[in-house]
Structure formats: C-alpha cells, structure tokens
Design an enzyme around this catalytic site. Structure first.
Site, mmCIF file in Angstrom:
data_model
loop_
_atom_site.group_PDB
_atom_site.id
_atom_site.type_symbol
_atom_site.label_atom_id
_atom_site.label_comp_id
_atom_site.label_asym_id
_atom_site.label_seq_id
_atom_site.Cartn_x
_atom_site.Cartn_y
_atom_site.Cartn_z
ATOM 1 N N GLY A 127 38.845 32.237 24.377
ATOM 2 C CA GLY A 127 38.588 31.391 23.210
ATOM 3 C C GLY A 127 39.866 30.830 22.629
ATOM 4 O O GLY A 127 40.904 30.801 23.296
ATOM 5 N N ALA A 128 39.788 30.355 21.350
ATOM 6 C CA ALA A 128 40.901 29.618 20.725
ATOM 7 C C ALA A 128 41.300 28.485 21.668
ATOM 8 O O ALA A 128 42.457 28.328 22.056
ATOM 9 C CB ALA A 128 42.076 30.541 20.426
ATOM 10 N N HIS A 172 42.047 25.114 23.849
ATOM 11 C CA HIS A 172 42.896 23.923 23.744
ATOM 12 C C HIS A 172 42.709 23.104 25.025
ATOM 13 O O HIS A 172 41.899 23.478 25.888
ATOM 14 C CB HIS A 172 44.361 24.328 23.522
ATOM 15 C CG HIS A 172 44.859 25.366 24.489
ATOM 16 N ND1 HIS A 172 44.963 25.134 25.840
ATOM 17 C CD2 HIS A 172 45.242 26.655 24.296
ATOM 18 C CE1 HIS A 172 45.418 26.220 26.439
ATOM 19 N NE2 HIS A 172 45.580 27.164 25.522
ATOM 20 N N HIS A 222 42.537 24.925 28.444
ATOM 21 C CA HIS A 222 41.245 25.511 28.837
ATOM 22 C C HIS A 222 40.273 24.408 29.281
ATOM 23 O O HIS A 222 39.540 24.576 30.253
ATOM 24 C CB HIS A 222 40.605 26.248 27.653
ATOM 25 C CG HIS A 222 41.407 27.399 27.133
ATOM 26 N ND1 HIS A 222 42.061 27.362 25.923
ATOM 27 C CD2 HIS A 222 41.662 28.619 27.650
ATOM 28 C CE1 HIS A 222 42.662 28.522 25.719
ATOM 29 N NE2 HIS A 222 42.448 29.297 26.742
ATOM 30 N N GLN A 240 43.138 44.443 27.743
ATOM 31 C CA GLN A 240 44.372 43.841 28.250
ATOM 32 C C GLN A 240 45.461 43.725 27.178
ATOM 33 O O GLN A 240 46.529 43.189 27.443
ATOM 34 C CB GLN A 240 44.087 42.489 28.901
ATOM 35 C CG GLN A 240 43.709 41.374 27.939
ATOM 36 C CD GLN A 240 43.234 40.150 28.692
ATOM 37 O OE1 GLN A 240 42.156 40.134 29.290
ATOM 38 N NE2 GLN A 240 44.044 39.100 28.701
ATOM 39 N N GLY A 290 44.081 29.309 35.178
ATOM 40 C CA GLY A 290 45.220 28.411 34.985
ATOM 41 C C GLY A 290 46.486 28.900 35.674
ATOM 42 O O GLY A 290 46.777 30.094 35.695
ATOM 43 N N GLU A 291 47.239 27.950 36.218
ATOM 44 C CA GLU A 291 48.525 28.281 36.837
ATOM 45 C C GLU A 291 49.569 28.664 35.799
ATOM 46 O O GLU A 291 50.614 29.189 36.147
ATOM 47 C CB GLU A 291 49.023 27.096 37.673
ATOM 48 C CG GLU A 291 48.173 26.847 38.902
ATOM 49 C CD GLU A 291 48.687 25.698 39.761
ATOM 50 O OE1 GLU A 291 49.607 24.976 39.299
ATOM 51 O OE2 GLU A 291 48.159 25.527 40.871
ATOM 52 N N ASP A 332 49.329 31.031 33.824
ATOM 53 C CA ASP A 332 49.399 32.486 33.972
ATOM 54 C C ASP A 332 49.440 32.804 35.473
ATOM 55 O O ASP A 332 48.491 33.318 36.044
ATOM 56 C CB ASP A 332 48.190 33.118 33.274
ATOM 57 C CG ASP A 332 48.173 32.760 31.798
ATOM 58 O OD1 ASP A 332 48.913 33.372 31.037
ATOM 59 O OD2 ASP A 332 47.427 31.824 31.419
ATOM 60 N N SER A 367 49.098 26.959 24.709
ATOM 61 C CA SER A 367 48.689 28.361 24.677
ATOM 62 C C SER A 367 48.064 28.643 23.324
ATOM 63 O O SER A 367 48.511 28.108 22.301
ATOM 64 C CB SER A 367 49.917 29.254 24.861
ATOM 65 O OG SER A 367 49.609 30.580 24.466
HETATM 66 P P1 AMP Z 1 43.208 32.701 27.872
HETATM 67 O O1 AMP Z 1 42.116 32.236 26.970
HETATM 68 O O2 AMP Z 1 44.572 32.574 27.294
HETATM 69 O O3 AMP Z 1 42.933 34.046 28.496
HETATM 70 O O4 AMP Z 1 43.199 31.677 29.086
HETATM 71 C C1 AMP Z 1 42.019 31.426 29.793
HETATM 72 C C2 AMP Z 1 42.338 30.610 31.012
HETATM 73 O O5 AMP Z 1 42.944 29.389 30.616
HETATM 74 C C3 AMP Z 1 43.335 31.302 31.954
HETATM 75 O O6 AMP Z 1 42.926 31.063 33.287
HETATM 76 C C4 AMP Z 1 44.615 30.609 31.639
HETATM 77 O O7 AMP Z 1 45.527 30.620 32.715
HETATM 78 C C5 AMP Z 1 44.127 29.198 31.352
HETATM 79 N N1 AMP Z 1 45.122 28.450 30.560
HETATM 80 C C6 AMP Z 1 45.672 28.825 29.385
HETATM 81 N N2 AMP Z 1 46.585 27.916 28.979
HETATM 82 C C7 AMP Z 1 46.609 26.940 29.929
HETATM 83 C C8 AMP Z 1 47.344 25.727 30.095
HETATM 84 N N3 AMP Z 1 48.246 25.321 29.210
HETATM 85 N N4 AMP Z 1 47.098 24.986 31.191
HETATM 86 C C9 AMP Z 1 46.175 25.391 32.119
HETATM 87 N N5 AMP Z 1 45.453 26.514 32.014
HETATM 88 C C10 AMP Z 1 45.660 27.280 30.946
#
Ligand code: AMP
Length: 294
Positions: free
Chosen positions: A41-42, A44, A47, A71, A157-158, A160, A195
């Site tokens: 969530g949160a 952008h 995502h 995590q 996402g790449e 991470d 992020s």
């Molecule tokens: P998170 O919500 O931070 O756990 O991220 C969820 C998914 O979004 C993960 O696969 C991340 O790698 C991907 N993600 C987060 N930020 C970005 C970004 N700036 N560009 C591409 N993918 C992203």
C-alpha cells in the site's frame, strides 16, 4: 472489466485466501491469464507501473494490500508505515485493477502459525546484513501470496532488486508455478526512486535524497570504465555521508543474479542503501560494462 462506481474495487475486495481462490478459479475457467501484484500500500507511480506491466501481459490483474509484520525488524517502522486503503483502492481502480486482496494479519498469521521460509546465501548480504530477518519475512509472505493466488505471473519491482532475486529463487526452489517478472524502477525527475518511505523525508532531506541515485550511477560509470570496484564504492559511500546521509549501509557492485562479487561486468549492478532522517533509502543501477579490468 466494466466501469462501475468509484469505490467498486474497495467494496469487492476479498479478505481470505478462499475468496481469492474462488475469484481466480472463475477467471481460470474462462481461460483468463491472471497477474498478481503484491504491495504494502501507500501506492505511488512505481506500484502503478507494476500494474501496467501486469495488464500488458495478462487478462486480469489482482493487487494485494498487506503491510506484512514479519518483514519489519524490532524498532523498524511497522506501526508508522503509511496506510490508506481507500486512497490505494481508488488509485488501483483508476489504473484498471480487477481485484483487490486485503487479508488481515490474523488471516495471514493465525494462532499456531509455525512455518518459516528461509532463502540462504542471497539473503545474507546487502539489505539482509543490515536488516536481519527481513528477507525471511518477505520470503514467507510472498510464498503465501503466490500459493494463495496461483496466478500465471507475479510482478515485482527492480527497485528492490535483492527482493526480486530472493523471490525468483524461492519460486524456482519450491516449484511455484507462477512466472516471476521484474518491472523497471520508476523515478522522480531528479532520479530519486519512488518509495512509500520517501514520505518520511523533510523538504531539505528530499533535496539531498537524489544523491543516492547520482552516486550509484557515477560508481557504475567508473566501474564500467575500469576503475577499482572497492575504491569506487568506498568513495561513493563517503560522498553520501558528506552530503548528510547518517548511515550508509552499503555501496556495493555485485553480480545481479548471484549477488556475489561480479566475475564479469555484463550482469553487474551497483547497489546502495543509506539512511536519511527517518527514511532508509535503497536503489540499484546496472553497470553496463563488458569485462572486469585485469
Ligand atoms: P512495497 O509496497 O514497497 O512492498 O512495494 C511493492 C512492490 O512495488 C515491490 O515489488 C516493489 O519492488 C515495487 N516498487 C516499489 N517502488 C517502486 C518503484 N519506484 N519502481 C518500481 N517498482 C517499485
């Protein structure tokens, strides 16, 4: 899918693995190709780019919203992690997502839960060294989500990169029949990788933050043109500290698949993680060189 009310996606969100399966099995019976995009969530644009990637490669898309407690380490930002499911659902609906999956913590980890998933090797370096146990939590929740959905593809996402490497490994090792795909990092115009944690940055820190990407790009260019890897990475880390990053967890060039020191530069990437105020920022860029200097 038909266009409905503005809050359709939230109203039709499923909360249990059984309801998710039922929905996905119905699509399966119609020969639809299903894509899964897990998130905390949160949301952008980063995502939402995963969702576009998924939509281009599948008939129907499922997004998950779950802030996974396992995590986060002690003292990390689990409680403070930004949560706004109504906003997230509206963004996902606007982006054409077909199904939202929002399990509760009690559904994901009911009393008596006792199983761990540990991917060895890949998780003992980079963020794994700085955040002990983090990738065990990621591996556990992603294994569960992949099993629950049994989608055709799942998109991560790449940004991470290490997480993506860990997920590819566990999917292969555990015979999970979902193709794992990576989608490119989405950045702000000044280079900062988007992020959810960027929300923690003060205006001044936000001005400093793009230096992480700039330094990694510089180290990658130096590495590609034959500079000494460790000297270049050490100089990069120093620049970040001088600019105001309080802790630099690492600036390191590694093979993008094995996360070992690179044997040649064709798959090498430069990885960085550093703390700025309340935010811990991570990023990585390709080296694009062909051979290590002899
Ligand atoms: P998170 O919500 O931070 O756990 O991220 C969820 C998914 O979004 C993960 O696969 C991340 O790698 C991907 N993600 C987060 N930020 C970005 C970004 N700036 N560009 C591409 N993918 C992203």
């Amino acid at each position: 899918m038909s266009r409905g009310e503005a809050d359709d996606l939230l109203r039709t969100a499923v909360e249990t693995p059984q309801d998710l399966r039922e929905r996905i099995n119905a699509w399966r019976r119609d020969d639809k190709r299903v894509a899964l995009t897990p998130t905390m969530g949160a949301l952008h644009e980063g995502h939402l780019s995963l969702l576009s990637h998924a939509k281009a490669r599948a008939d129907v898309t499922v997004a998950t919203l779950f802030v996974n407690p396992t995590q986060f380490g002690p003292g990390e930002d689990y409680a403070a992690y930004p949560r706004d499911p109504a906003r997230d659902a509206a963004l996902l609906q606007e982006a054409g997502c077909d199904q939202l999956y929002m399990p509760s913590t009690a559904i994901m980890y009911p009393p008596g839960f006792a199983t761990a998933v540990h991917v060895s090797g890949l998780t003992d370096r980079l963020c794994g060294a700085a955040r002990p146990g983090h990738f065990d939590g990621v591996a556990l929740v992603v294994t569960k989500l992949l099993n629950q959905a049994r989608a055709d593809i799942a998109v991560f996402g790449e940004k991470d990169w290490q997480q993506l490497a860990v997920i590819r490994r566990l999917a292969q090792d555990l015979d999970i029949d979902t193709e794992i795909q990576g989608a490119p990092t989405v950045r702000a115009a000044d280079g900062l990788a988007l992020s959810s944690r960027n929300a923690y940055l003060s205006p001044e820190e936000r001005r400093t933050a793009p230096l992480l990407h700039a330094v990694l790009t510089e180290v990658a260019a130096e590495t590609a043109s034959g500079a000494d890897l460790s000297a270049s990475c050490a100089a990069g880390a120093r620049r970040l500290r001088e600019a105001g990053f309080e802790t630099v967890d690492y600036v390191q060039a590694l093979d993008g698949v094995t996360l070992e020191p690179p044997a040649d530069l064709s798959r090498a990437r430069v990885f960085g993680a550093a703390k700025l105020g309340k935010a811990r920022l991570i990023d990585n860029v390709p080296v694009r060189g062909s051979a290590l200097p002899t």
